[in-house]
Design an enzyme around this catalytic site. Structure first.
Site, PDB file in Angstrom:
ATOM      1  CG  HIS A 134      29.492 -42.811   6.304  1.00  0.00           C
ATOM      2  ND1 HIS A 134      30.500 -43.003   6.724  1.00  0.00           N
ATOM      3  CD2 HIS A 134      28.675 -43.729   7.200  1.00  0.00           C
ATOM      4  CE1 HIS A 134      30.826 -44.032   7.730  1.00  0.00           C
ATOM      5  NE2 HIS A 134      29.467 -44.468   7.955  1.00  0.00           N
TER       6      HIS A 134
ATOM      7  NE  ARG B 138      33.494 -46.658  10.162  1.00  0.00           N
ATOM      8  CZ  ARG B 138      32.269 -46.689  10.481  1.00  0.00           C
ATOM      9  NH1 ARG B 138      31.223 -47.133   9.697  1.00  0.00           N
ATOM     10  NH2 ARG B 138      31.929 -46.209  11.626  1.00  0.00           N
TER      11      ARG B 138
END
Ligand code: NAP
Ligand code: GLV
Length: 315
Positions: A278, A230
Site C-alpha cells: 500500500h 482500496r
C-alpha cells in the site's frame, strides 16, 4: 488562539507539525496521542485513520482534513456527517500513482512476467509484444486520479476504457457506467485497473463473477489485474481462485482486504502475484500541509472549500 489537532496513523507526525507550525504561526498544533489539549478549543483536525475516540468532545470542529484520497476510514464516525471532510490530494500524489500504474502496465505489456521466468531457467526466448493500440486497458474509477491516468495512457496509444458511477466524457476514452456498462468494459479489458474508493456500493465488486468476464483468448492468453484503489473493493480469495483457474493471467496488488497483509496469506508466494505494501501513492507532507493551510485560510475568510467529501456517497 486557533487550534489544529492531528492524528496520523503510521506517518511521522513531527514533520507535519513542523510544516503546520511554520505555515500557521498564530495557531497551536496538538498531537492527539501525545499532547494535552481542551477538545472544545480545537478548530481543525488533520487525520489519517484516526482512533475511535479521536472526535470525542470536538464540539467546535470546523473542518476535517483527510491526508489521503480515500476517506473510507472516516465513514464510521457518524458525527462527521455534520462537519465538512476535505480530501487532501496533492498533484504529486497523482504523479506517484501514474508512475506505479505505468510501471505495472509496461511490466505486463513488455512480457516481463514471462521473461523473468525465462531468466530463472537461463532460457533465451524471443517474444513480440502487442502494439499498445491493440491493448485494451479498463479503469475502474474515473475520478481525480483515474481520469488523469486514463488520459495519460491514451497518449501512450493504449486503447483506454473507463467506468464510473456517473458517465464521463473524456477525450479519447471510451466511458461506461452502470452494471451493464461494467460488464461490457470488463469483457474487453486486457488489463483491468482498480482506482475505486471503498464504499457500500464498491465493496467486493472485483469478485469471481467479474473476473470471469475478463478476456481469456487475447494476445496475452488472459487478462491482468492491477489493484491500487482500496483492498475492500476486491475479494482476495477470488483473485487467487481466478489465477489458479487460469481466468486471470497475473495480478499486481498494492491494496488488500486486510492490511498489513497477514504473513500466512497465500497471496505472498503466488507466482503470478506482485505485491507492494500500500504505497502506490503517498501524501507528501509539505505539499499536503500547503493545501491544508490554503483551505484553512478559505474557511477563515468564509470562502468555498474544494474537494469536499459527500458523506452520503462515502467518497
Ligand atoms: P475520486 O476523485 O473520489 O474518484 C472516485 C471515482 O470512483 C469516481 O470516478 C467515481 O464515480 C467512481 N465511483 C465511486 N463509486 C462508484 C460506484 N459505485 N460505481 C462506479 N464508479 C464509482 O477518488 P480519487 O482521488 O480518484 O481516488 C480513488 C481512490 O484511490 C481513493 O478513494 C483511494 O481509496 C485510492 N488511493 C489509493 C492509493 C494507494 O496508495 N494505493 C493512493 C491514493 C488513492 P463518479 O465520477 O461518477 O463520482
Ligand atoms: C492512500 O491510500 C490514499 O487514499 O491516499
Amino acid at each position: 488562539m486557533k487550534s489544529v489537532l492531528i492524528s496520523l496513523f503510521n506517518k511521522d507526525e513531527s514533520i507535519w507539525v513542523k510544516y503546520l507550525e511554520n505555515y500557521l504561526p498564530d495557531y497551536k498544533v496538538y498531537r492527539a496521542e501525545v499532547d494535552a489539549y481542551d477538545p472544545e478549543m480545537i478548530d481543525y483536525a488533520v487525520v489519517w485513520k484516526p482512533k475511535e475516540h479521536f472526535f470525542y468532545g470536538l464540539r467546535n470542529l470546523k473542518v476535517v482534513f483527510n491526508t489521503g484520497a480515500g476517506v473510507d476510514n472516516l465513514m464510521k464516525f457518524s458525527q462527521l456527517s455534520e462537519v465538512p471532510i476535505i480530501r487532501i490530494v496533492p498533484e504529486d500524489l497523482k504523479d506517484s500513482m501514474l508512475q506505479y500504474i505505468l510501471f505495472s502496465v509496461l511490466y505486463y505489456h513488455r512480457n516481463m512476467h514471462v521473461l523473468e521466468e525465462a531468466q530463472k531457467r537461463r532460457k533465451w526466448i524471443t517474444l513480440q509484444e502487442p502494439k499498445a493500440e491493440d491493448i485494451n486497458i479498463g479503469i475502474l474509477g474515473l475520478g481525480f486520479i483515474g481520469s488523469e491516468i486514463a488520459s495519460f495512457l491514451e497518449t501512450m496509444k493504449y486503447n483506454v476504457l473507463g467506468w464510473s458511477r456517473t458517465k464521463k466524457v473524456i477525450k479519447g476514452i471510451t466511458t461506461f457506467s452502470g452494471k451493464t456498462g461494467l460488464k461490457n468494459m470488463v469483457k474487453k479489458s486486457d488489463i483491468l485497473i482498480s482506482l475505486l474508493p471503498l464504499t457500500q456500493e464498491t465493496k467486493g465488486l472485483v469478485n469471481r463473477d467479474l473476473l470471469e468476464d475478463l478476456p481469456k483468448n487475447n494476445s496475452f492468453k488472459g487478462a491482468f489485474f492491477i489493484s491500487c484503489g482500496r483492498g475492500g473493493v476486491q475479494k482476495d480469495d477470488d483473485i487467487l481462485w481466478a489465477l489458479n483457474k487460469g481466468v486471470l493471467n497475473g495480478a499486481t496488488l498494492d491494496v488488500f482486504q486486510n492490511e498489513p497483509l497477514p504473513k500466512k496469506s497465500p497471496l505472498w508466494s503466488h507466482q503470478r502475484i506482485r505485491i507492494t505494501p500500500h504505497l502506490a501513492a503517498l501524501n507528501n507532507p509539505k505539499d499536503s500541509c500547503e493545501l491544508i493551510v490554503e483551505q484553512i485560510m478559505k474557511v477563515e475568510k468564509g470562502e468555498k472549500l474544494n474537494n469536499i467529501v459527500d458523506f452520503t456517497k462515502g467518497y
